[in-house]
Scaffold this motif. Structure first.
Motif, PDB file in Angstrom:
ATOM      1  N   TYR A  72       0.827  -1.205   0.000  1.00  0.00           N
ATOM      2  CA  TYR A  72       0.000   0.000   0.000  1.00  0.00           C
ATOM      3  C   TYR A  72       0.858   1.250   0.000  1.00  0.00           C
ATOM      4  N   THR A  73       1.933   1.173  -0.760  1.00  0.00           N
ATOM      5  CA  THR A  73       2.787   2.330  -0.990  1.00  0.00           C
ATOM      6  C   THR A  73       3.270   2.267  -2.429  1.00  0.00           C
ATOM      7  N   PRO A  74       3.470   3.404  -3.080  1.00  0.00           N
ATOM      8  CA  PRO A  74       4.028   3.396  -4.439  1.00  0.00           C
ATOM      9  C   PRO A  74       5.477   2.928  -4.436  1.00  0.00           C
ATOM     10  N   ASP A  75       6.035   2.794  -5.626  1.00  0.00           N
ATOM     11  CA  ASP A  75       7.463   2.544  -5.767  1.00  0.00           C
ATOM     12  C   ASP A  75       7.985   3.462  -6.868  1.00  0.00           C
ATOM     13  N   TYR A  76       9.290   3.395  -7.133  1.00  0.00           N
ATOM     14  CA  TYR A  76       9.835   4.257  -8.176  1.00  0.00           C
ATOM     15  C   TYR A  76      10.987   3.580  -8.893  1.00  0.00           C
ATOM     16  N   GLY A  77      11.324   4.151 -10.042  1.00  0.00           N
ATOM     17  CA  GLY A  77      12.469   3.693 -10.817  1.00  0.00           C
ATOM     18  C   GLY A  77      13.060   4.860 -11.581  1.00  0.00           C
ATOM     19  N   HIS A  78      14.180   4.621 -12.227  1.00  0.00           N
ATOM     20  CA  HIS A  78      14.893   5.653 -12.975  1.00  0.00           C
ATOM     21  C   HIS A  78      14.627   5.515 -14.478  1.00  0.00           C
ATOM     22  N   ILE A  79      14.548   6.650 -15.168  1.00  0.00           N
ATOM     23  CA  ILE A  79      14.461   6.667 -16.628  1.00  0.00           C
ATOM     24  C   ILE A  79      15.767   7.256 -17.155  1.00  0.00           C
ATOM     25  N   LEU A  80      16.526   6.459 -17.898  1.00  0.00           N
ATOM     26  CA  LEU A  80      17.794   6.904 -18.458  1.00  0.00           C
ATOM     27  C   LEU A  80      17.597   7.386 -19.892  1.00  0.00           C
ATOM     28  N   ASP A  81      18.594   8.106 -20.409  1.00  0.00           N
ATOM     29  CA  ASP A  81      18.490   8.597 -21.786  1.00  0.00           C
ATOM     30  C   ASP A  81      18.341   7.458 -22.783  1.00  0.00           C
ATOM     31  N   THR A  82      18.883   6.309 -22.465  1.00  0.00           N
ATOM     32  CA  THR A  82      18.798   5.152 -23.351  1.00  0.00           C
ATOM     33  C   THR A  82      17.396   4.533 -23.366  1.00  0.00           C
ATOM     34  N   MET A  83      16.523   5.020 -22.505  1.00  0.00           N
ATOM     35  CA  MET A  83      15.174   4.467 -22.369  1.00  0.00           C
ATOM     36  C   MET A  83      14.099   5.401 -22.920  1.00  0.00           C
ATOM     37  N   VAL A  84      14.511   6.543 -23.470  1.00  0.00           N
ATOM     38  CA  VAL A  84      13.545   7.521 -23.979  1.00  0.00           C
ATOM     39  C   VAL A  84      13.387   7.337 -25.486  1.00  0.00           C
ATOM     40  N   PHE A  85      12.134   7.162 -25.921  1.00  0.00           N
ATOM     41  CA  PHE A  85      11.844   6.906 -27.332  1.00  0.00           C
ATOM     42  C   PHE A  85      11.029   8.045 -27.923  1.00  0.00           C
ATOM     43  N   ASP A  86      11.146   8.207 -29.241  1.00  0.00           N
ATOM     44  CA  ASP A  86      10.427   9.232 -29.995  1.00  0.00           C
ATOM     45  C   ASP A  86       9.105   8.637 -30.475  1.00  0.00           C
ATOM     46  N   GLU A  87       8.001   9.340 -30.240  1.00  0.00           N
ATOM     47  CA  GLU A  87       6.710   8.780 -30.641  1.00  0.00           C
ATOM     48  C   GLU A  87       6.562   8.680 -32.156  1.00  0.00           C
ATOM     49  N   ASN A  88       7.433   9.349 -32.909  1.00  0.00           N
ATOM     50  CA  ASN A  88       7.358   9.293 -34.368  1.00  0.00           C
ATOM     51  C   ASN A  88       8.173   8.153 -34.966  1.00  0.00           C
ATOM     52  N   GLN A  89       8.853   7.391 -34.110  1.00  0.00           N
ATOM     53  CA  GLN A  89       9.666   6.276 -34.576  1.00  0.00           C
ATOM     54  C   GLN A  89       9.183   4.981 -33.933  1.00  0.00           C
ATOM     55  N   PRO A  90       8.961   3.916 -34.721  1.00  0.00           N
ATOM     56  CA  PRO A  90       8.526   2.640 -34.130  1.00  0.00           C
ATOM     57  C   PRO A  90       9.555   2.109 -33.134  1.00  0.00           C
TER      58      PRO A  90
END
Length: 263
Positions: A72-90
């Protein structure tokens, strides 16, 4: 438990696409602190190889997900630059093990947020704008058979993020009442409102900023925060196309296709 060995096991699983057994089934005494220690070691290994932190994700913000994992508590994680995608690219789904997508509101910061005494007012002041977002989640744990400590160790089961391009000032919208309509291959399959995320997605950012302070981590200017899924996660297969319409906040989409395959 051996934090470094556990982190190495996750790194190998991600590289080989061969999921591992849950830590909670092999290390009965694993604690939340152990799990976050494993996550931080995995992230540090990637930072040492040249990755950079672009943002953070918050998970387990809905009652349904909390009840599923009996926490009954949230959790978290990290988003790295290698994990960011462009919505215009499959996005190639074969780079993951068992990917799913979630639909969220992302906060982009114009000021640092340093816990432990961050308030809702602080979050509103520090937010440059909000955008609709899709999070790609994946589990390096076999068959998604996870408990809280497993998903925490595994970077909150995060694998990627796609941000929409419409920027909305946080004061221009009632985040709790934002309506989201999710489409899979152009067919509506789910609806939700911002209220599903702790009553207001900004409350999740408050929680995160204060929780991170336990590990001397701050949210930084220019980073974004995925504030938590408004509705259930959905499995992804090659050829899928998803779009989430957040009304006044705009739309965000993601398409999935293997490299070299034209749909």
């Amino acid at each position: 438990m051996d934090i470094q060995a556990a982190a190495n096991a996750l790194l190998v699983a991600e590289k080989t696409k061969e999921a591992i057994s849950p830590f909670t089934s092999t290390h009965e005494q694993i604690t939340a602190d152990d799990a976050y220690g494993i996550q931080l070691q995995v992230i540090q290994s990637k930072l040492d190889q040249g990755a950079t932190v672009k943002g953070m994700k918050i998970g387990l913000t809905s009652k349904a997900m909390q009840e599923m994992l009996n926490v009954y508590t949230p959790d978290y994680g990290h988003i790295l630059d290698t994990m960011v995608f462009d919505e215009n690219q499959p996005v190639d789904p074969s780079q993951f093990i068992h990917p799913r997508v979630e639909f969220e509101i992302a906060f982009v910061l114009k000021e640092d947020l340093n816990g432990p005494n961050v308030t809702l007012e602080d979050v509103y002041k520090a937010t440059d704008y909000v955008v609709p977002a899709i999070e790609i989640i994946d589990s390096r744990i076999k068959d998604w058979k996870i408990k809280f400590e497993d998903t925490v160790a595994d970077n909150g089961s995060s694998a990627g993020a796609i941000l929409g391009d419409k920027k909305t000032a946080i004061g221009e919208v009632d985040l709790a009442s934002v309506e989201m309509r999710a489409y899979k291959n152009e067919e509506l399959f789910d609806t939700a409102t911002g209220e599903a995320v702790l009553g207001n997605p900004a409350n999740a950012v408050v929680w995160l900023a204060n929780e991170l302070s336990k590990y001397d981590i701050s949210l930084k200017k220019g980073q974004f925060v995925l504030a938590g899924a408004l509705s259930r996660a959905v499995d992804v297969v090659d050829g899928d196309y998803y779009e989430a319409d957040f009304g006044a906040l705009g739309k965000v989409s993601a398409s999935f296709a293997k490299v070299g395959v034209v749909k």
